[in-house]
Design an enzyme around this catalytic site. Structure first.
Site, PDB file in Angstrom:
ATOM      1  N   ASP A 144     -94.264 -29.543  38.116  1.00  0.00           N
ATOM      2  CA  ASP A 144     -95.634 -30.055  37.917  1.00  0.00           C
ATOM      3  C   ASP A 144     -96.455 -29.666  39.134  1.00  0.00           C
ATOM      4  OD1 ASP A 144     -97.973 -31.641  37.466  1.00  0.00           O
ATOM      5  OD2 ASP A 144     -96.757 -32.993  36.220  1.00  0.00           O
ATOM      6  N   ASP A 145     -97.701 -29.254  38.902  1.00  0.00           N
ATOM      7  CA  ASP A 145     -98.543 -28.846  40.028  1.00  0.00           C
ATOM      8  C   ASP A 145     -99.340 -30.010  40.613  1.00  0.00           C
ATOM      9  OD1 ASP A 145    -100.065 -28.970  37.648  1.00  0.00           O
ATOM     10  OD2 ASP A 145    -101.646 -27.741  38.529  1.00  0.00           O
ATOM     11  N   ASP A 172     -47.177   4.131  19.611  1.00  0.00           N
ATOM     12  CA  ASP A 172     -47.891   2.886  19.273  1.00  0.00           C
ATOM     13  C   ASP A 172     -47.757   2.570  17.792  1.00  0.00           C
ATOM     14  OD1 ASP A 172     -48.640   2.686  21.903  1.00  0.00           O
ATOM     15  OD2 ASP A 172     -50.719   3.309  21.593  1.00  0.00           O
ATOM     16  N   ASN A 192     -42.323   9.301  22.136  1.00  0.00           N
ATOM     17  CA  ASN A 192     -43.556   9.558  22.885  1.00  0.00           C
ATOM     18  C   ASN A 192     -43.641  11.016  23.325  1.00  0.00           C
ATOM     19  OD1 ASN A 192     -44.731   6.973  22.776  1.00  0.00           O
ATOM     20  ND2 ASN A 192     -43.541   6.258  24.529  1.00  0.00           N
ATOM     21  N   ASP A 250     -33.859  -3.216  21.282  1.00  0.00           N
ATOM     22  CA  ASP A 250     -34.411  -2.051  21.972  1.00  0.00           C
ATOM     23  C   ASP A 250     -34.509  -0.898  20.983  1.00  0.00           C
ATOM     24  OD1 ASP A 250     -34.825  -0.883  24.956  1.00  0.00           O
ATOM     25  OD2 ASP A 250     -33.893   0.623  23.662  1.00  0.00           O
ATOM     26  N   ILE A 251     -35.676  -0.270  20.910  1.00  0.00           N
ATOM     27  CA  ILE A 251     -35.854   0.873  20.007  1.00  0.00           C
ATOM     28  C   ILE A 251     -35.154   2.082  20.627  1.00  0.00           C
ATOM     29  CG2 ILE A 251     -37.530   2.407  18.908  1.00  0.00           C
ATOM     30  CD1 ILE A 251     -39.525   0.108  18.949  1.00  0.00           C
ATOM     31  N   MET A 279     -99.706 -27.886  31.630  1.00  0.00           N
ATOM     32  CA  MET A 279    -100.917 -27.352  32.241  1.00  0.00           C
ATOM     33  C   MET A 279    -100.664 -27.048  33.714  1.00  0.00           C
ATOM     34  SD  MET A 279    -102.634 -27.424  29.523  1.00  0.00           S
ATOM     35  CE  MET A 279    -104.203 -26.841  30.149  1.00  0.00           C
ATOM     36  N   ASP A 304     -94.076 -29.650  33.047  1.00  0.00           N
ATOM     37  CA  ASP A 304     -95.465 -29.888  32.688  1.00  0.00           C
ATOM     38  C   ASP A 304     -95.998 -28.677  31.934  1.00  0.00           C
ATOM     39  OD1 ASP A 304     -97.935 -31.176  32.560  1.00  0.00           O
ATOM     40  OD2 ASP A 304     -98.632 -30.282  34.446  1.00  0.00           O
ATOM     41  N   GLU A 322     -40.416  -0.973  24.986  1.00  0.00           N
ATOM     42  CA  GLU A 322     -39.853  -0.961  23.624  1.00  0.00           C
ATOM     43  C   GLU A 322     -38.799  -2.030  23.440  1.00  0.00           C
ATOM     44  OE1 GLU A 322     -37.512   2.183  25.977  1.00  0.00           O
ATOM     45  OE2 GLU A 322     -39.521   1.280  25.963  1.00  0.00           O
TER      46      GLU A 322
END
Length: 457
Positions: free
Chosen positions: A9-10, A347, A338, A330-331, A55, A53, A373
């Protein structure tokens, strides 16, 4: 911690008056004499609510509010316009600019403090969600601020609880221009309706016949399914005291009859925008939690989750005297996949492998990507014999059908080796169980791969 209130507010006398009122209620009060100063303080996150405010010389309060609500850094800060302007047009202009409320001077101390307390509670709840969501940003999730600013607040689902036909017909007609409206004239059914309807806003008349509207609001706040749904209360002017009580128990906003059409729509949009923003924050928090315990590539739980949850499963098994089986998978020759076909193909194999694992185990079993893996499956209430059957079924599932790679352009053979053991001795450390399963896995690979090896405790 006390809420921090910024008074803008002024006129020094107005500032001093508000500062004295708020300080008496143990709020921390900051002041700004113009809009530019207020914007700077707000951007530094130094306040919880702004009393603004209208104004003022450099820029009026409407423009300050618009800038606050379109800035991602400040849009979530509640703004209450406190001004001598009292026309419906000014009030609606303030609400359209994004103000959370518009109070006309002279403002009752009781009304002011109730509104400030209500909005600061809401702000602190939002701040907690924002703080928890910081991790979401760090792991690449989209921040909700931009979408919140762009949100018009329209297209919401609203439940209107009002048993006066002339009232709910008028309100429903107004709201239907922007939202989907359901009307519940029977207040005893309203809570059930609200819980089942997935609403963005509840509008509750506090002037119900033979029913306490505030009790309905309180029940909505205590019920899990409606706890976070904003409530807009409507009452006759002589019931303003009950409205203030409503703010204390969790009502988000209110209107006094006769209802101004534009104000009703503006307040509904404000509440719906806020609901969507906080929902987005909660979703980000939940997603970040899930991402923290889930392997992004396979969708299985990660090693961090497995290590913490395995201890719990082992303790439960020991307490109940039940067996607990654990296998490490385990793969076989994954590095060559890869090397020969590329990491994208690797992936593809990992993702499909996770799918086949899920199909081979029960819902109560825990499947995790242990690293690279390697995978771990924990099976509660399962002895070594049954676990061996499951492991063999899974081995056949992997070896029995080639894996598609490169979006189905090629198919390759994949096999796995499995080391299996059980926890059957009370008090045995889970690290020892994992080591035993890993030893069994080593034997499976040493003996030629594509096989299951069990090692008893």
């Amino acid at each position: 911690m006390s809420a921090r209130i910024l008074v803008v507010d002024d006129v020094p006398a107005n500032v001093k008056l508000l500062e004295a009122r708020l300080s008496a209620e143990y709020f921390d009060v900051m002041t700004a004499a113009n809009g530019t100063e207020a914007l700077a303080i707000s951007r530094r996150a130094e306040c919880d609510i702004i009393l603004l405010d209208v104004m003022m010389p450099d820029m009026d309060g409407f423009e300050v509010c618009r800038r606050l609500k379109t800035d991602p850094a400040t849009h979530h800060i509640p703004v209450v316009m406190v001004t001598a302007l009292d026309s419906p047009a000014d009030r609606n202009r303030g609400l359209e600019a994004g103000a959370d409320d518009f109070l006309t001077k002279p403002v009752s101390d009781v009304v002011l403090i109730a509104r400030v307390r209500s909005l600061t509670r809401l702000k602190m709840m939002t701040d907690e969600l924002r703080m928890r969501a910081i991790t979401s940003l760090e792991i690449g999730m989209q921040a909700p601020e931009r979408s919140a600013i762009a949100d018009t607040g329209k297209g919401g689902r609203i439940l209107l609880v009002d048993d006066r036909q002339s009232s709910y017909e008028r309100l429903a007609t107004i709201l239907a221009a922007e939202h989907t409206i359901d009307v519940e004239p029977n207040p005893t059914e309203a809570l059930f309706h609200a819980a089942e309807g997935n609403y963005d806003l509840l509008i509750v008349s506090l002037d119900l016949n033979n029913f306490d509207g505030l009790r309905l609001c309180s029940q909505a706040r205590s019920l899990e399914r409606t706890r976070h749904v904003p409530i807009l209360a409507i009452a006759d002017p002589e019931n303003s005291t009950r409205l203030l009580r409503g703010l204390e128990i969790g009502v988000n906003d209110y209107l006094l009859r006769p209802i101004d059409k534009t104000e009703l729509l503006a307040r509904a949009r404000t509440q719906i925008r806020r609901r969507r923003y906080t929902d987005h924050l909660r979703d980000n928090v939940q997603n970040s939690i899930e991402m923290a315990i889930t392997d992004a590539l396979t969708g299985l739980h990660n090693r961090r989750y497995m290590e913490s949850h395995l201890a719990t499963l082992a303790e439960q098994a020991a307490t109940r005297g039940k067996p607990l089986a654990l296998m490490i998978l385990d793969i076989d020759y994954f590095k060559s996949i890869n090397d020969n076909y590329g990491h994208d193909a690797g992936d593809d194999v990992l993702r499909e492998f996770a799918v086949r694992v899920r199909k081979s185990i029960r819902g109560i079993d825990l499947a995790c990507r242990y690293g690279g893996e390697e995978f771990v499956i924990v099976m509660p209430e399962t002895d070594l014999h049954v676990a061996g059957m499951v492991a063999e079924r899974l081995r056949r599932s992997i070896a029995g059908e080639p894996f598609a790679i490169h979006k189905g352009a090629k198919r390759i053979e994949v096999t796995i080796s499995i080391g299996l053991t059980t926890l059957e001795r009370k008090g045995e450390a889970v690290a020892d169980v994992l080591k035993r399963a890993d030893t069994a896995l080593y034997r499976a690979k040493h003996d030629g791969r594509n096989r299951v090896v069990s090692q008893a405790a």
